[in-house]
Design an enzyme around this catalytic site. Structure first.
Site, short mmCIF file in Angstrom:
data_model
loop_
_atom_site.label_atom_id
_atom_site.label_comp_id
_atom_site.label_asym_id
_atom_site.label_seq_id
_atom_site.Cartn_x
_atom_site.Cartn_y
_atom_site.Cartn_z
N ILE A 49 7.85 7.09 16.92
CA ILE A 49 7.54 7.78 15.65
C ILE A 49 6.28 8.64 15.78
O ILE A 49 6.26 9.79 15.36
CB ILE A 49 7.35 6.77 14.50
CG1 ILE A 49 8.56 5.83 14.38
CG2 ILE A 49 7.09 7.49 13.17
CD1 ILE A 49 9.85 6.50 13.98
N LYS B 224 0.83 -1.21 0.00
CA LYS B 224 0.00 0.00 0.00
C LYS B 224 0.87 1.26 0.00
O LYS B 224 0.64 2.19 -0.78
CB LYS B 224 -0.89 0.01 1.25
CG LYS B 224 -1.58 1.35 1.48
CD LYS B 224 -2.46 1.34 2.70
CE LYS B 224 -1.78 1.74 3.99
NZ LYS B 224 -1.58 3.18 4.17
N ASN B 225 1.87 1.27 0.89
CA ASN B 225 2.65 2.50 1.05
C ASN B 225 3.62 2.75 -0.10
O ASN B 225 4.25 3.80 -0.16
CB ASN B 225 3.39 2.49 2.39
CG ASN B 225 2.43 2.70 3.56
OD1 ASN B 225 1.25 3.00 3.36
ND2 ASN B 225 2.94 2.54 4.77
N CYS C 51 -5.45 8.57 9.58
CA CYS C 51 -5.53 7.89 10.87
C CYS C 51 -5.44 8.87 12.04
O CYS C 51 -4.71 9.86 11.97
CB CYS C 51 -4.36 6.90 11.00
SG CYS C 51 -4.54 5.45 9.99
N ARG D 172 -4.43 10.56 4.53
CA ARG D 172 -3.35 11.53 4.72
C ARG D 172 -2.34 11.53 3.58
O ARG D 172 -1.76 12.56 3.24
CB ARG D 172 -2.67 11.19 6.05
CG ARG D 172 -1.56 12.08 6.42
CD ARG D 172 -0.83 11.57 7.64
NE ARG D 172 0.54 12.03 7.56
CZ ARG D 172 0.93 13.23 7.91
NH1 ARG D 172 0.08 14.09 8.41
NH2 ARG D 172 2.19 13.59 7.78
N ASP E 207 4.39 0.80 12.12
CA ASP E 207 3.21 0.13 11.55
C ASP E 207 3.10 -1.34 11.98
O ASP E 207 2.12 -2.00 11.64
CB ASP E 207 3.22 0.21 10.02
CG ASP E 207 2.86 1.59 9.52
OD1 ASP E 207 2.42 2.42 10.32
OD2 ASP E 207 3.01 1.84 8.30
N ARG F 92 -8.83 -0.18 4.42
CA ARG F 92 -7.92 0.80 3.84
C ARG F 92 -6.58 0.17 3.51
O ARG F 92 -5.89 0.62 2.58
CB ARG F 92 -7.68 1.95 4.82
CG ARG F 92 -8.86 2.88 5.00
CD ARG F 92 -8.47 4.07 5.85
NE ARG F 92 -7.19 4.61 5.38
CZ ARG F 92 -6.31 5.22 6.15
NH1 ARG F 92 -6.53 5.42 7.41
NH2 ARG F 92 -5.19 5.66 5.64
N ARG G 214 0.56 14.65 13.47
CA ARG G 214 1.03 14.40 12.11
C ARG G 214 1.06 15.66 11.22
O ARG G 214 0.33 15.75 10.24
CB ARG G 214 0.17 13.33 11.44
CG ARG G 214 0.16 12.04 12.21
CD ARG G 214 -0.55 10.95 11.47
NE ARG G 214 0.30 10.28 10.51
CZ ARG G 214 -0.05 9.19 9.84
NH1 ARG G 214 -1.21 8.67 9.99
NH2 ARG G 214 0.78 8.64 9.00
C1 UD1 Z 1 4.32 6.84 6.32
C2 UD1 Z 1 3.42 5.65 6.13
C3 UD1 Z 1 2.83 5.23 7.47
C4 UD1 Z 1 3.94 5.00 8.49
C5 UD1 Z 1 4.87 6.19 8.57
C6 UD1 Z 1 6.08 5.96 9.46
C7 UD1 Z 1 2.58 5.95 3.88
C8 UD1 Z 1 1.42 6.26 3.01
N1 UD1 Z 1 2.36 6.00 5.21
O1 UD1 Z 1 3.51 7.90 6.82
O2 UD1 Z 1 2.08 4.03 7.27
O3 UD1 Z 1 3.36 4.80 9.78
O4 UD1 Z 1 5.35 6.51 7.24
O5 UD1 Z 1 6.80 4.85 9.03
O6 UD1 Z 1 3.66 5.64 3.42
N2 UD1 Z 1 6.27 14.55 10.74
C9 UD1 Z 1 6.37 15.88 11.05
N3 UD1 Z 1 6.34 16.77 10.02
C10 UD1 Z 1 6.21 16.39 8.72
C11 UD1 Z 1 6.12 15.02 8.42
C12 UD1 Z 1 6.15 14.12 9.46
O7 UD1 Z 1 6.50 16.27 12.21
O8 UD1 Z 1 6.19 17.26 7.84
C13 UD1 Z 1 6.27 13.56 11.84
C14 UD1 Z 1 4.92 12.86 11.92
O9 UD1 Z 1 3.99 13.61 12.68
C15 UD1 Z 1 5.28 11.57 12.60
C16 UD1 Z 1 6.68 11.28 12.04
O10 UD1 Z 1 7.17 12.53 11.55
O11 UD1 Z 1 5.37 11.74 13.99
C17 UD1 Z 1 6.70 10.24 10.93
O12 UD1 Z 1 5.96 10.69 9.83
P1 UD1 Z 1 6.28 10.27 8.33
O13 UD1 Z 1 7.53 9.46 8.26
O14 UD1 Z 1 6.19 11.50 7.50
O15 UD1 Z 1 5.06 9.34 8.02
P2 UD1 Z 1 4.04 9.39 6.82
O16 UD1 Z 1 4.76 9.66 5.54
O17 UD1 Z 1 2.90 10.24 7.19
#
Ligand code: UD1
Length: 422
Positions: A331, A22-23, A118, A94, A309, A401, A123
């Site tokens: 995370i 999915k990701n 979620c 998201r 995850d 999802r 986030r």
């Molecule tokens: C992706 C995955 C999700 C997984 C996550 C961490 C997809 C579609 N989703 O989510 O399943 O749980 O990686 O492995 O691939 N953060 C900030 N600012 C930002 C971006 C992120 O503070 O601009 C923080 C987030 O709030 C969170 C952490 O960084 O605490 C990790 O987020 P991120 O690695 O960006 O996860 P996603 O890309 O949202």
């Protein structure tokens, strides 16, 4: 809303075919915005999030068509006719934020609703925005929408960007934007998840120039245009880990067909530490539990560390292990929503800040439960499989999802599980 009913206590035995990730599928679909040509994606998982991304792309003018009747091969193509990603679609998922970089790179503007998805912490998307600003984008927030533009409707420019945290989504957005920017982008502390390498491999097939794939330093030389390509999506390592935990929690033996051991990172090592056999063969990954389970501490980390995850599913395993385990989430904040529900099934878990102490019990007992996010939902299914008696998991739309045909895959291995339509 549908529910899933499980009569637990049966070890899983058999084969489970692992779907495409999915990701990986979601950013790869967003990459369809980077060219007017056809992008053909195969091994596409059949998931609600994939459909949502398809609706979002259609909104931007990209036709997303099934290239095979089973929907596993998608053909994306067309010109961008609209640069707005509306709230009604973005709130469902998201990962919709992944259209921001491609839209800015192609058209010099984008209007994207702030994401929902979620309910696991705040986030924010500040890292996406800061990186794109370094490439020349300007943002303002108005009425819940991020309005982005590049001065004079011009092109993004390559930049030296150091991510303060290795965000998966920010890395993907910035790599896609940089692929079409003027000049060179150096992205340091980039996330290294296999899904990012898969995206980069597809971008390279589309004509992008990227070095350092698989490392935390990506160097991207922008090119004027990208072209069509064909790409097969990697197997889902989180689905693999989830069924591995299901097998271990029920004391069974399952072959995960098509799974890749080299993508499991810390998951394979930690499962082995708990006493579970994890081996690769020519068809995929074999998982078997022959003896008791040991409690093992884990801490979630960016890849190749233990994935956030997999945290909820691993906690189920630790709930039925001998001894205690400390599970630390680094995370996301607020990612222990499954704990209360697991405790209702007889687990003994105490949360202290970002850590949970799990004291193993000899058995869980079935109960009606409900979850508020994707991985928490599947952890309740796992708990139901391991528990004595009947478990009903409510609100399974979260599950749909991210898990394809979860009840069919488990039933084929002997689980007593069925979906109850609302
Ligand atoms: C992706 C995955 C999700 C997984 C996550 C961490 C997809 C579609 N989703 O989510 O399943 O749980 O990686 O492995 O691939 N953060 C900030 N600012 C930002 C971006 C992120 O503070 O601009 C923080 C987030 O709030 C969170 C952490 O960084 O605490 C990790 O987020 P991120 O690695 O960006 O996860 P996603 O890309 O949202």
């Amino acid at each position: 809303m549908d529910r899933i009913r499980i009569r637990g206590g049966r070890p899983l035995h058999g084969d489970i075919v692992i779907s495409g990730a999915k990701n990986a599928a979601l950013p790869l679909m967003a990459a369809g915005l980077l060219t007017d040509d056809r992008l053909i994606l195969s091994n596409v998982p059949q998931l609600a999030d994939v459909k949502t991304m398809g609706s979002l792309l259609a909104q931007h003018g990209i036709a997303v068509e099934d290239a095979t009747p089973d929907g596993r091969r998608l053909s994306l193509g067309g010109a961008i006719t609209n640069t707005e990603a509306p709230y009604d679609i973005v709130r469902k998922m998201r990962a919709s934020i992944l259209v921001l970089g491609p839209l800015l790179a192609r058209t010099g503007e984008a209007r994207v609703s702030l994401p929902g998805g979620c309910a696991i912490g705040t986030r924010p998307v500040d890292l996406h925005l800061k990186g794109l600003e370094q490439m020349g984008a300007v943002f303002r927030l108005e009425a819940g929408y991020i309005h982005g533009s590049v001065a004079g409707g011009g092109k993004l420019a390559g930049a030296v960007i150091v991510l303060p945290f290795a965000s998966v989504g920010a890395t993907e957005n910035l790599v896609m934007a940089a692929a079409l920017a003027d000049g060179r982008t150096v992205l340091s502390n980039a996330a290294r998840e296999p899904e990012i390498s898969d995206l980069c491999a597809c971008l390279v097939a589309m004509g992008a120039r990227i070095e350092g794939i698989g490392t935390d330093r990506l160097v991207i030389e922008g090119v004027p245009t990208l072209h069509g390509a064909e790409h097969s999506i990697i197997p889902d390592r989180i689905e693999t880990g989830t069924y591995a935990c299901a097998t271990a929690a029920t004391g069974g033996e399952v072959r995960l067909i098509g799974a890749r051991l080299d993508h499991l990172g810390a998951v394979a090592r930690i499962l082995r530490d708990t006493g579970v056999d994890v081996d690769e063969d020519e068809q995929g990954v074999m998982v078997r539990r022959l003896s008791g389970l040991r409690g093992v501490d884990v801490m979630t980390e960016p890849y190749p560390g233990f994935p956030t995850d997999m945290q909820a599913q691993f906690m189920v395993l630790m709930s039925v292990a001998d001894g205690a385990a400390m599970v630390t989430e680094t995370i996301f904040e607020n990612r222990f929503m499954h704990v209360q529900e697991l405790n209702r099934m007889g687990a003994r878990i105490n949360v202290h800040g970002a850590s949970a102490i799990v004291r193993g019990v000899s058995s869980l007992s079935g109960a009606p439960v409900m979850a508020t996010d994707l991985r928490a939902s599947v952890s309740l299914v796992l708990a139901g499989l391991a528990a004595a008696g009947v478990t009903v998991v409510n609100r399974v739309y979260h599950l749909d999802r991210g898990y394809e045909a979860v009840e069919q895959k488990l039933a084929a291995c002997g689980a007593d599980i069925e979906r109850l339509a609302d």
